[in-house]
Scaffold this motif. Structure first.
Motif, PDB file in Angstrom:
ATOM      1  N   TRP A  75       0.835  -1.212   0.000  1.00 30.01           N
ATOM      2  CA  TRP A  75       0.000   0.000   0.000  1.00 30.01           C
ATOM      3  C   TRP A  75       0.865   1.256   0.000  1.00 30.01           C
ATOM      4  N   GLN A 114      -8.816   0.883  -1.255  1.00 30.66           N
ATOM      5  CA  GLN A 114      -8.389  -0.325  -1.974  1.00 30.66           C
ATOM      6  C   GLN A 114      -7.830  -1.368  -1.018  1.00 30.66           C
ATOM      7  N   ALA A 161       2.494   1.907  -3.282  1.00 30.18           N
ATOM      8  CA  ALA A 161       1.525   2.347  -4.290  1.00 30.18           C
ATOM      9  C   ALA A 161       1.115   3.801  -4.085  1.00 30.18           C
ATOM     10  N   GLY A 162       1.645   4.432  -3.050  1.00 29.86           N
ATOM     11  CA  GLY A 162       1.329   5.838  -2.808  1.00 29.86           C
ATOM     12  C   GLY A 162       0.190   6.065  -1.829  1.00 29.86           C
ATOM     13  N   CYS A 163      -0.145   5.059  -1.045  1.00 32.64           N
ATOM     14  CA  CYS A 163      -1.173   5.149   0.000  1.00 32.64           C
ATOM     15  C   CYS A 163      -2.555   5.530  -0.514  1.00 32.64           C
ATOM     16  N   PRO A 164      -3.042   4.897  -1.584  1.00 36.34           N
ATOM     17  CA  PRO A 164      -4.379   5.230  -2.081  1.00 36.34           C
ATOM     18  C   PRO A 164      -5.468   4.746  -1.121  1.00 36.34           C
ATOM     19  N   GLN A 165      -6.540   5.480  -1.048  1.00 36.49           N
ATOM     20  CA  GLN A 165      -7.650   5.127  -0.155  1.00 36.49           C
ATOM     21  C   GLN A 165      -8.662   4.235  -0.874  1.00 36.49           C
TER      22      GLN A 165
END
Length: 74
Positions: A17, A26, A20-24
């Protein structure tokens, strides 16, 4: 699922996570990616253990001779 395995998956999911740039939103995606990664690692570890056990077994004729010599000296 054992607690050790669950902890390993949790840590792997967190690092995936983060990378991946800490996307919300997912969470399930990263959890499944971690499960896949851990299962691959476990399978490759099992293969390494099996192959190392096979290579350490005594198959040479000199090994067989020395073990039979030990038996006859008793």
């Amino acid at each position: 699922m054992s607690k050790n395995n669950e902890q390993a998956i949790r840590e792997a999911a967190y690092y995936i996570w983060q990378n991946a740039g800490c996307p919300q939103g997912q969470d399930e995606y990263f959890w499944s990616m971690a499960v896949e990664q851990i299962s691959k690692n476990n399978k490759s570890s099992a293969k390494k253990t099996v192959s190392s056990n096979k290579s350490s077994s005594c198959k040479s004729s000199s090994c067989k001779k020395s073990s039979s010599a030990k038996k006859s000296s008793k």
